[in-house]
Design a protein around this motif. Sequence first.
Motif, PDB file in Angstrom:
ATOM      1  N   ASP A 130       0.833  -1.203   0.000  1.00  0.00           N
ATOM      2  CA  ASP A 130       0.000   0.000   0.000  1.00  0.00           C
ATOM      3  C   ASP A 130       0.870   1.257   0.000  1.00  0.00           C
ATOM      4  OD1 ASP A 130      -2.408  -1.557   0.293  1.00  0.00           O
ATOM      5  OD2 ASP A 130      -1.932  -1.755   2.419  1.00  0.00           O
ATOM      6  N   LYS A 131       1.921   1.223   0.796  1.00  0.00           N
ATOM      7  CA  LYS A 131       2.844   2.346   0.838  1.00  0.00           C
ATOM      8  C   LYS A 131       3.478   2.569  -0.529  1.00  0.00           C
ATOM      9  CE  LYS A 131       4.049   1.356   5.681  1.00  0.00           C
ATOM     10  NZ  LYS A 131       5.139   1.002   6.626  1.00  0.00           N
ATOM     11  N   GLU A 132       3.859   1.483  -1.168  1.00  0.00           N
ATOM     12  CA  GLU A 132       4.495   1.588  -2.480  1.00  0.00           C
ATOM     13  C   GLU A 132       3.511   2.118  -3.522  1.00  0.00           C
ATOM     14  OE1 GLU A 132       6.061  -2.282  -3.248  1.00  0.00           O
ATOM     15  OE2 GLU A 132       7.697  -2.080  -1.793  1.00  0.00           O
ATOM     16  N   GLN A 133       2.246   1.727  -3.417  1.00  0.00           N
ATOM     17  CA  GLN A 133       1.234   2.225  -4.352  1.00  0.00           C
ATOM     18  C   GLN A 133       1.056   3.732  -4.203  1.00  0.00           C
ATOM     19  OE1 GLN A 133      -2.858   1.129  -3.520  1.00  0.00           O
ATOM     20  NE2 GLN A 133      -3.431   1.230  -5.687  1.00  0.00           N
ATOM     21  N   LEU A 134       0.949   4.197  -2.959  1.00  0.00           N
ATOM     22  CA  LEU A 134       0.769   5.621  -2.716  1.00  0.00           C
ATOM     23  C   LEU A 134       2.015   6.401  -3.135  1.00  0.00           C
ATOM     24  CD1 LEU A 134      -0.851   7.981  -1.603  1.00  0.00           C
ATOM     25  CD2 LEU A 134      -0.017   7.400   0.687  1.00  0.00           C
ATOM     26  N   GLU A 135       3.185   5.887  -2.805  1.00  0.00           N
ATOM     27  CA  GLU A 135       4.415   6.589  -3.147  1.00  0.00           C
ATOM     28  C   GLU A 135       4.668   6.592  -4.650  1.00  0.00           C
ATOM     29  OE1 GLU A 135       7.518   4.971  -0.669  1.00  0.00           O
ATOM     30  OE2 GLU A 135       6.428   5.497   1.170  1.00  0.00           O
ATOM     31  N   ALA A 136       4.216   5.552  -5.351  1.00  0.00           N
ATOM     32  CA  ALA A 136       4.331   5.545  -6.811  1.00  0.00           C
ATOM     33  C   ALA A 136       3.512   6.679  -7.416  1.00  0.00           C
ATOM     34  CB  ALA A 136       3.870   4.200  -7.368  1.00  0.00           C
ATOM     35  N   LEU A 137       2.334   6.916  -6.847  1.00  0.00           N
ATOM     36  CA  LEU A 137       1.508   8.028  -7.312  1.00  0.00           C
ATOM     37  C   LEU A 137       2.193   9.357  -7.009  1.00  0.00           C
ATOM     38  CD1 LEU A 137      -1.219   9.154  -8.382  1.00  0.00           C
ATOM     39  CD2 LEU A 137      -2.077   8.981  -6.022  1.00  0.00           C
ATOM     40  N   LEU A 138       2.656   9.519  -5.774  1.00  0.00           N
ATOM     41  CA  LEU A 138       3.289  10.774  -5.364  1.00  0.00           C
ATOM     42  C   LEU A 138       4.592  11.039  -6.119  1.00  0.00           C
ATOM     43  CD1 LEU A 138       2.759  10.409  -1.517  1.00  0.00           C
ATOM     44  CD2 LEU A 138       1.570  12.033  -3.017  1.00  0.00           C
ATOM     45  N   SER A 139       5.282   9.983  -6.545  1.00  0.00           N
ATOM     46  CA  SER A 139       6.575  10.151  -7.206  1.00  0.00           C
ATOM     47  C   SER A 139       6.469  10.867  -8.553  1.00  0.00           C
ATOM     48  CB  SER A 139       7.254   8.794  -7.402  1.00  0.00           C
ATOM     49  OG  SER A 139       6.542   7.996  -8.337  1.00  0.00           O
ATOM     50  N   HIS A 140       5.267  10.927  -9.113  1.00  0.00           N
ATOM     51  CA  HIS A 140       5.087  11.676 -10.360  1.00  0.00           C
ATOM     52  C   HIS A 140       5.253  13.176 -10.141  1.00  0.00           C
ATOM     53  CE1 HIS A 140       3.189   7.916 -11.731  1.00  0.00           C
ATOM     54  NE2 HIS A 140       3.426   8.341 -12.948  1.00  0.00           N
ATOM     55  N   ILE A 141       5.034  13.647  -8.920  1.00  0.00           N
ATOM     56  CA  ILE A 141       5.055  15.096  -8.672  1.00  0.00           C
ATOM     57  C   ILE A 141       6.014  15.497  -7.552  1.00  0.00           C
ATOM     58  CG2 ILE A 141       2.685  15.341  -9.485  1.00  0.00           C
ATOM     59  CD1 ILE A 141       1.832  15.640  -6.513  1.00  0.00           C
ATOM     60  N   SER A 142       6.753  14.535  -6.986  1.00  0.00           N
ATOM     61  CA  SER A 142       7.581  14.860  -5.828  1.00  0.00           C
ATOM     62  C   SER A 142       8.529  13.710  -5.533  1.00  0.00           C
ATOM     63  CB  SER A 142       6.694  15.093  -4.598  1.00  0.00           C
ATOM     64  OG  SER A 142       6.011  13.882  -4.247  1.00  0.00           O
ATOM     65  N   GLU A 143       9.338  13.914  -4.505  1.00  0.00           N
ATOM     66  CA  GLU A 143      10.135  12.826  -3.942  1.00  0.00           C
ATOM     67  C   GLU A 143       9.471  12.397  -2.632  1.00  0.00           C
ATOM     68  OE1 GLU A 143      14.584  11.798  -2.142  1.00  0.00           O
ATOM     69  OE2 GLU A 143      14.164  13.798  -2.956  1.00  0.00           O
ATOM     70  N   PRO A 144       8.822  11.226  -2.603  1.00  0.00           N
ATOM     71  CA  PRO A 144       8.183  10.784  -1.353  1.00  0.00           C
ATOM     72  C   PRO A 144       9.250  10.425  -0.315  1.00  0.00           C
ATOM     73  CG  PRO A 144       7.310   9.608  -3.280  1.00  0.00           C
ATOM     74  CD  PRO A 144       8.565  10.296  -3.718  1.00  0.00           C
ATOM     75  N   LEU A 145       9.096  10.975   0.887  1.00  0.00           N
ATOM     76  CA  LEU A 145      10.022  10.707   1.980  1.00  0.00           C
ATOM     77  C   LEU A 145       9.239  10.222   3.185  1.00  0.00           C
ATOM     78  CD1 LEU A 145      12.241  13.929   1.785  1.00  0.00           C
ATOM     79  CD2 LEU A 145      12.746  11.686   0.806  1.00  0.00           C
ATOM     80  N   ARG A 146       9.602   9.073   3.716  1.00  0.00           N
ATOM     81  CA  ARG A 146       8.936   8.550   4.902  1.00  0.00           C
ATOM     82  C   ARG A 146       9.530   9.194   6.144  1.00  0.00           C
ATOM     83  NH1 ARG A 146       8.252   2.011   3.627  1.00  0.00           N
ATOM     84  NH2 ARG A 146       7.508   2.277   1.461  1.00  0.00           N
ATOM     85  N   ILE A 147       8.653   9.672   7.027  1.00  0.00           N
ATOM     86  CA  ILE A 147       9.113  10.324   8.251  1.00  0.00           C
ATOM     87  C   ILE A 147       8.325   9.788   9.438  1.00  0.00           C
ATOM     88  CG2 ILE A 147       9.731  12.430   7.012  1.00  0.00           C
ATOM     89  CD1 ILE A 147       7.163  13.667   8.336  1.00  0.00           C
ATOM     90  N   ASP A 148       8.844  10.060  10.628  1.00  0.00           N
ATOM     91  CA  ASP A 148       8.145   9.704  11.853  1.00  0.00           C
ATOM     92  C   ASP A 148       7.157  10.812  12.198  1.00  0.00           C
ATOM     93  OD1 ASP A 148       7.986   9.848  15.028  1.00  0.00           O
ATOM     94  OD2 ASP A 148       8.500   7.785  14.457  1.00  0.00           O
ATOM     95  N   GLU A 149       5.972  10.445  12.679  1.00  0.00           N
ATOM     96  CA  GLU A 149       4.941  11.445  12.937  1.00  0.00           C
ATOM     97  C   GLU A 149       5.363  12.474  13.985  1.00  0.00           C
ATOM     98  OE1 GLU A 149       0.121  11.651  13.138  1.00  0.00           O
ATOM     99  OE2 GLU A 149       1.073   9.968  14.177  1.00  0.00           O
TER     100      GLU A 149
END
Length: 279
Positions: free
Chosen positions: A140-159
Amino acid sequence: MNVGFIGTGTMGSLLIEAFIASGALSPTEVAISNRTFAKAQALANRYSGMRAEFTNAGAAAGCDIIFLCVKPLEFKSAVDDIKSVIKPQQIVVSITSPVLISHLEGELNCKVAKVIPSITNYVWSGASLCIYGQSIQEEDKEQLEALLSHISEPLRIDESYTRIVSDLSSCGPAFISFLLEQFVDAAVEETGIGRDEALRVASAMLLGTGMLLTEGGLTPAQIQERVAVPGGITAKALNLLRSETEGVFAELIRTTHAKFNEDLAKVSIAFTGEEVNGQ
């Protein structure tokens, strides 16, 4: 992929337009809703096949990913609107920093994430800051980040770092633009150079500096060292800047955090009836 957007204000519409312009989504894959339906309809009219819904539930039903792009104090109402139609396999994404993952997980029986976008995503640049709930899987994370990668660099962070990374990534463009504007204004006032010319030069400088920090691999300190010859013009000006701005950015961070904690308390009361101090 079908994606819903609840809220078509500044950031919601920016994301929609960026995803479509980048080819990440086609208009036929997008459903939208807004508190004022006419605004959603006006946006949908610009993209053949995009669906404007009268209700938030209508925009969320059947979508793989639903972005919640509403103001903090409107969040509980929006969540209540979609609760009855949300399915466990769907991913609901908040783009609002004071809304915690735990707030959404306590209300929705689905996969939950938080993404902090930036205005830079409009030109397919900058970062998207990604925070994930407990039920969301790696695919699921990869699916969302694949979408976001078209317009940005997805970076995982701690809340726990939501506010400070938002300062740097999301608020940062406004802060840097403010400083650049002051620089240009001073150039115009002190020398008489045309504003358009000064802004064009300064903007090109800012773009180039960003590339030095990313593609060029230089640090801010290294750029200063290479530009500022000891005893030279730049070195003298840098000493002035250090003196005049001492403590300014620490105060800026304290200001944004105070406002964040104020909003967080209000959102927490709306969701749970109790305040949350920090995260």
